[in-house]
Enzyme design. Sequence first.
Site: not given
Length: 260
Positions: A39, A61, A174
């Site tokens: 990642d 991502k 997030m």
Amino acid sequence: MINRTKPKVTLVGAGPGDPELITLKAILALNKADVVLYDALIDKSLLKHAPHNAIKVFVGKRVGKHSCPQDETNRLCVEHALKHGHVVRLKGGDPFVFGRGAEEIDYIEAFGIPTEVVPGITSAISVPAAVGIPVTKRGSSESFWVITGTTTSGEISRDIALAAKSTATVVILMGTRKLSEIVACYQQEGRISMPIAIIQSGTTKEEKLVAGTISDIEEKARLSQIAAPAIIIIGEVVRESYRLKEVYNEVVGVELKQVR
């Protein structure tokens, strides 16, 4: 060439960012990898723990930048396992804390490929701890919530409004793009003096920390140019950080002046 190695996928949690905060079991899994799918949030120095001839594939991502969509990552796990053998899917934090690890396992095992999970040190606890913020403390916080700031629909999680009513420490992942909405949830509960901290790139050399109260955190975050990846911590435990004593001494001083 026929692959004589039995296919297998191991989901490995790499920890919060500091490469020294990976577990021994995770390193041992990397030692035996034929392929590593990694990642964006992992420290690339961790790839040195894999054999030099192992295939390394970036499948990271970022917010607004999907270099490799989840469906493609799932497909690559299966394809490389069938072709090369042992695939290590190296994920930031812990695979099961907003890491979509369960989805990946469901997909991989549907092809009859065995899987294993190596838990990682989640950033939800370790990043606050690294700057001296305990998520719980006797007499201050009896529990903590870990909530996603943005749901799959792109909306703010409704759990944040529920958490704002509690005395629990609230850790939001997030959530930087939803900061104004998060603040609004606490304002609606009249909790404008509640301590809040935002930690960007926690446990890494790029770490940035800003703190204040619900009433002033948006302005402070704007001036500090805080951006993702970042973790938001809300609760009285934020005052416990040795790095934030000066911030909250100033807040207390301002409050005393207002009372006078």
